[in-house]
Design a protein around this motif. Structure first.
Motif, PDB file in Angstrom:
ATOM      1  N   ARG A 169       1.195  -1.560   0.235  1.00 42.09           N
ATOM      2  CA  ARG A 169      -0.062   0.486  -0.201  1.00 42.09           C
ATOM      3  C   ARG A 169       0.402   1.221  -0.234  1.00 42.09           C
ATOM      4  O   ARG A 169       0.232   1.667  -0.938  1.00 42.09           O
ATOM      5  CB  ARG A 169      -1.295   0.269   1.335  1.00 42.09           C
TER       6      ARG A 169
ATOM      7  N   VAL B 165      -5.999  -1.331   9.695  1.00 39.62           N
ATOM      8  CA  VAL B 165      -4.676  -1.996   9.025  1.00 39.62           C
ATOM      9  C   VAL B 165      -3.485  -1.995  10.173  1.00 39.62           C
ATOM     10  O   VAL B 165      -2.759  -2.609  10.121  1.00 39.62           O
ATOM     11  CB  VAL B 165      -3.906  -1.300   6.991  1.00 39.62           C
TER      12      VAL B 165
ATOM     13  N   THR C  66      -8.064   2.358   2.795  1.00 40.82           N
ATOM     14  CA  THR C  66      -8.151   0.992   3.269  1.00 40.82           C
ATOM     15  C   THR C  66      -8.676   0.894   3.793  1.00 40.82           C
ATOM     16  O   THR C  66      -9.387   1.101   5.043  1.00 40.82           O
ATOM     17  CB  THR C  66      -6.764   1.016   3.426  1.00 40.82           C
TER      18      THR C  66
END
Length: 210
Positions: free
Chosen positions: A52, A73, A70
């Motif tokens: 990413r 994470v 996203t």
């Protein structure tokens, strides 16, 4: 009053200039400005490696007009948040399946919302350590919602992912290719490929001389 009038005039001039740039970009086939539109891109896939960061940093460096979103994470947080926040630790039986189910549902609020708001979804699959069944699920959700899907995976996964790739509009092998794809669709920017021969030139080279 004068200030408000000048502010209105300036705003109208900016809107007109922006529309002109966008129209010129469409007519010329290449973007003159990246200010026409900001795209929302959701990055689905494993959360343990830096893929990413490579995409977000590459896009920033290239000036690609995108906003990235996203899933959560932080692995431990995505595991523990459901039970911790909803205080299910006092449940009579709290096995791993129930623990995961509670967390997955809370995580899904974020994931589903951001995929639904995305213009493009990038789904990354890893060939070695992280199989990422979640990425396949997210890719399916994106396809069902008519989102533009880009897959990212090494060549050796091509056969296993043939159905997923059939639903995607692009399939990349590296994060750098994802950046180039996003740059092209958002601004018209073409990458540099030393030695690349356009098809029309190949066709001319292979055409028999009359």
């Amino acid at each position: 009053l004068a200030f408000a009038r000048h502010k209105r005039v300036a705003k109208n001039m900016f809107t007109t200039l922006k529309a002109f740039r966008c129209d010129a970009s469409n007519r010329l086939g290449r973007a003159l400005s990246t200010s026409c539109r900001t795209w929302n891109v959701f990055l689905a896939g494993e959360i343990h490696t830096d893929w990413r960061a490579k995409i977000t940093e590459g896009a920033a460096k290239a000036g690609v007009p995108v906003v990235f979103e996203t899933p959560n994470v932080v692995h431990s947080d995505s595991d523990d948040a459901g039970v911790m926040i909803q205080d299910h630790l006092d449940a009579p039986v709290l096995d791993r399946a129930l623990y995961d189910n509670i967390g997955a549902k809370l995580n899904a609020i974020r994931t589903r919302t951001l995929i639904n708001a995305a213009d493009v979804v990038v789904a990354r699959f890893d060939a070695n350590t992280y199989r990422q069944w979640n990425a396949a699920f997210d890719a399916g959700v994106a396809f069902a919602l008519n989102k533009q899907l880009i897959t990212l995976h090494p060549p050796e996964l091509g056969h296993m992912l043939k159905e997923v790739n059939a639903g995607a509009l692009a399939s990349c092998r590296t994060p750098e290719q994802v950046v180039e794809a996003l740059a092209y669709v958002t601004t018209g920017a073409m990458p540099t490929r030393p030695g690349f021969v356009p098809f029309i030139d190949r066709e001319k080279a292979n055409k028999p001389q009359s």
